[in-house]
Design a protein around this motif. Sequence first.
Motif, PDB file in Angstrom:
ATOM      1  N   LYS A 152       0.823  -1.201   0.000  1.00 53.94           N
ATOM      2  CA  LYS A 152       0.000   0.000   0.000  1.00 53.94           C
ATOM      3  C   LYS A 152       0.863   1.260   0.000  1.00 53.94           C
ATOM      4  O   LYS A 152       0.598   2.235  -0.726  1.00 53.94           O
ATOM      5  CB  LYS A 152      -0.913   0.001   1.225  1.00 53.94           C
ATOM      6  CG  LYS A 152      -1.886   1.166   1.272  1.00 53.94           C
ATOM      7  CD  LYS A 152      -2.816   1.039   2.467  1.00 53.94           C
ATOM      8  CE  LYS A 152      -3.828   2.184   2.502  1.00 53.94           C
ATOM      9  NZ  LYS A 152      -4.755   2.061   3.659  1.00 53.94           N
ATOM     10  N   THR A 175      -5.484  -1.742 -11.901  1.00 58.56           N
ATOM     11  CA  THR A 175      -5.055  -0.665 -11.021  1.00 58.56           C
ATOM     12  C   THR A 175      -6.177   0.344 -10.812  1.00 58.56           C
ATOM     13  O   THR A 175      -6.398   0.827  -9.697  1.00 58.56           O
ATOM     14  CB  THR A 175      -3.809   0.031 -11.592  1.00 58.56           C
ATOM     15  OG1 THR A 175      -2.747  -0.935 -11.696  1.00 58.56           O
ATOM     16  CG2 THR A 175      -3.364   1.175 -10.702  1.00 58.56           C
ATOM     17  N   GLU A 176      -6.888   0.660 -11.880  1.00 56.38           N
ATOM     18  CA  GLU A 176      -7.997   1.600 -11.758  1.00 56.38           C
ATOM     19  C   GLU A 176      -9.116   1.025 -10.900  1.00 56.38           C
ATOM     20  O   GLU A 176      -9.784   1.748 -10.163  1.00 56.38           O
ATOM     21  CB  GLU A 176      -8.531   1.951 -13.149  1.00 56.38           C
ATOM     22  CG  GLU A 176      -7.568   2.795 -13.979  1.00 56.38           C
ATOM     23  CD  GLU A 176      -8.075   3.022 -15.392  1.00 56.38           C
ATOM     24  OE1 GLU A 176      -9.074   2.349 -15.774  1.00 56.38           O
ATOM     25  OE2 GLU A 176      -7.475   3.847 -16.113  1.00 56.38           O
ATOM     26  N   ARG A 177      -9.299  -0.279 -10.974  1.00 53.87           N
ATOM     27  CA  ARG A 177     -10.377  -0.914 -10.213  1.00 53.87           C
ATOM     28  C   ARG A 177      -9.997  -1.024  -8.736  1.00 53.87           C
ATOM     29  O   ARG A 177     -10.763  -0.636  -7.862  1.00 53.87           O
ATOM     30  CB  ARG A 177     -10.654  -2.302 -10.789  1.00 53.87           C
ATOM     31  CG  ARG A 177     -11.828  -3.028 -10.139  1.00 53.87           C
ATOM     32  CD  ARG A 177     -12.034  -4.385 -10.776  1.00 53.87           C
ATOM     33  NE  ARG A 177     -12.199  -4.282 -12.222  1.00 53.87           N
ATOM     34  CZ  ARG A 177     -12.205  -5.325 -13.040  1.00 53.87           C
ATOM     35  NH1 ARG A 177     -12.016  -6.543 -12.553  1.00 53.87           N
ATOM     36  NH2 ARG A 177     -12.379  -5.160 -14.328  1.00 53.87           N
ATOM     37  N   ASP A 178      -8.849  -1.600  -8.458  1.00 52.80           N
ATOM     38  CA  ASP A 178      -8.381  -1.752  -7.061  1.00 52.80           C
ATOM     39  C   ASP A 178      -6.909  -2.141  -7.121  1.00 52.80           C
ATOM     40  O   ASP A 178      -6.563  -3.316  -7.233  1.00 52.80           O
ATOM     41  CB  ASP A 178      -9.189  -2.818  -6.334  1.00 52.80           C
ATOM     42  CG  ASP A 178      -8.905  -2.843  -4.833  1.00 52.80           C
ATOM     43  OD1 ASP A 178      -7.812  -2.422  -4.428  1.00 52.80           O
ATOM     44  OD2 ASP A 178      -9.790  -3.277  -4.062  1.00 52.80           O
ATOM     45  N   ALA A 179      -6.060  -1.131  -7.008  1.00 54.54           N
ATOM     46  CA  ALA A 179      -4.626  -1.363  -7.182  1.00 54.54           C
ATOM     47  C   ALA A 179      -4.060  -2.299  -6.120  1.00 54.54           C
ATOM     48  O   ALA A 179      -3.274  -3.197  -6.418  1.00 54.54           O
ATOM     49  CB  ALA A 179      -3.877  -0.027  -7.154  1.00 54.54           C
ATOM     50  N   LEU A 180      -4.464  -2.089  -4.858  1.00 56.08           N
ATOM     51  CA  LEU A 180      -3.922  -2.922  -3.783  1.00 56.08           C
ATOM     52  C   LEU A 180      -4.330  -4.377  -3.961  1.00 56.08           C
ATOM     53  O   LEU A 180      -3.505  -5.284  -3.811  1.00 56.08           O
ATOM     54  CB  LEU A 180      -4.396  -2.400  -2.427  1.00 56.08           C
ATOM     55  CG  LEU A 180      -3.882  -3.187  -1.206  1.00 56.08           C
ATOM     56  CD1 LEU A 180      -2.359  -3.191  -1.178  1.00 56.08           C
ATOM     57  CD2 LEU A 180      -4.457  -2.608   0.086  1.00 56.08           C
ATOM     58  N   ARG A 181      -5.584  -4.616  -4.296  1.00 55.64           N
ATOM     59  CA  ARG A 181      -6.042  -5.989  -4.505  1.00 55.64           C
ATOM     60  C   ARG A 181      -5.296  -6.641  -5.673  1.00 55.64           C
ATOM     61  O   ARG A 181      -4.912  -7.809  -5.600  1.00 55.64           O
ATOM     62  CB  ARG A 181      -7.544  -6.020  -4.759  1.00 55.64           C
ATOM     63  CG  ARG A 181      -8.077  -7.401  -5.163  1.00 55.64           C
ATOM     64  CD  ARG A 181      -9.578  -7.395  -5.329  1.00 55.64           C
ATOM     65  NE  ARG A 181     -10.209  -7.242  -4.028  1.00 55.64           N
ATOM     66  CZ  ARG A 181     -10.378  -8.255  -3.177  1.00 55.64           C
ATOM     67  NH1 ARG A 181      -9.965  -9.474  -3.491  1.00 55.64           N
ATOM     68  NH2 ARG A 181     -10.957  -8.057  -2.019  1.00 55.64           N
ATOM     69  N   ALA A 182      -5.100  -5.884  -6.736  1.00 55.36           N
ATOM     70  CA  ALA A 182      -4.409  -6.435  -7.907  1.00 55.36           C
ATOM     71  C   ALA A 182      -3.009  -6.899  -7.539  1.00 55.36           C
ATOM     72  O   ALA A 182      -2.594  -8.013  -7.875  1.00 55.36           O
ATOM     73  CB  ALA A 182      -4.352  -5.389  -9.018  1.00 55.36           C
ATOM     74  N   ASP A 209      -5.360 -12.822  -0.767  1.00 54.60           N
ATOM     75  CA  ASP A 209      -6.667 -12.191  -0.910  1.00 54.60           C
ATOM     76  C   ASP A 209      -6.851 -11.265   0.284  1.00 54.60           C
ATOM     77  O   ASP A 209      -6.963 -11.742   1.419  1.00 54.60           O
ATOM     78  CB  ASP A 209      -7.770 -13.253  -0.932  1.00 54.60           C
ATOM     79  CG  ASP A 209      -9.157 -12.641  -1.153  1.00 54.60           C
ATOM     80  OD1 ASP A 209      -9.288 -11.398  -1.067  1.00 54.60           O
ATOM     81  OD2 ASP A 209     -10.108 -13.405  -1.387  1.00 54.60           O
ATOM     82  N   ASP A 247      -9.255  -9.794   1.497  1.00 55.60           N
ATOM     83  CA  ASP A 247     -10.502 -10.006   2.238  1.00 55.60           C
ATOM     84  C   ASP A 247     -10.589 -11.387   2.866  1.00 55.60           C
ATOM     85  O   ASP A 247     -11.600 -11.730   3.489  1.00 55.60           O
ATOM     86  CB  ASP A 247     -11.707  -9.816   1.305  1.00 55.60           C
ATOM     87  CG  ASP A 247     -11.785  -8.381   0.779  1.00 55.60           C
ATOM     88  OD1 ASP A 247     -11.381  -7.461   1.507  1.00 55.60           O
ATOM     89  OD2 ASP A 247     -12.241  -8.205  -0.371  1.00 55.60           O
TER      90      ASP A 247
END
Length: 237
Positions: free
Chosen positions: A91, A127-134, A143, A145
């Motif tokens: 992060k 990255t645009e959707r969720d950079a950390l998750r990617a 994962d 979550d």
Amino acid sequence: MTDGQVHDEPHNNVRGSRLNWLRAAVLGANDGVVSTAGLVVGVAGATGDRGALLTAGLAGLLAGSMSMAAGEYVSVSTQRDSEKAALATEKQELQEAPEAELVELTGLLQGKGLSEEVAREAAVQLTERDALRAHAEVELGIDPDDLTNPWHAAGASFLAFTVGALLPLLAMVLPPSSLRLPVTVASVLVALALTGWWSARLGDAAPGPAVLRNMCGGAVAMGVTYGAGALLGAVGA
């Protein structure tokens, strides 16, 4: 094709996680069978008293299950702390150097077989959707979550060991005194054959050698503890 490639990773992680849990449960049950069988067979070598056998078996069951649970809790807690630390580092890197992280993600996706152009497009979209998750899923295999839960691991280990330990304990205290030893040995060897076969299947290995190793190890453990118990019983008589 890009979406298919990207979304396969979490499913693979989930499947791997489930296999790990199943393998841990099988091994926990196997430990319960072997350790408790060794204990009650050893006591049976020294005395035929049903009360002594039951007391020793229950003590071994409780001690072993609590030890397994505590060990799993500590181990998985350490793993969870490592996962949290890795996510925190990722992060921070995303905040401080987003372009460099985008290049890194592109390279990781290329390593999975995507062309440079497709990998770049996928990395941008992820990255645009969720950079950390990617980055967590593609780079770290985590994962965000669904981090490992030490309480679940401890409970599963406690339960698996207890179930495994109950077999030799009941086999030793329920039959008549003349049948206790043969019933216990036979039931333990059958149980070890099953756990050996199942653990091999989970690991996609040939079941034969695993079953043989498991049964031989259990037989040796029972033989050694019975001999030690018989020797101590003779000395104390």
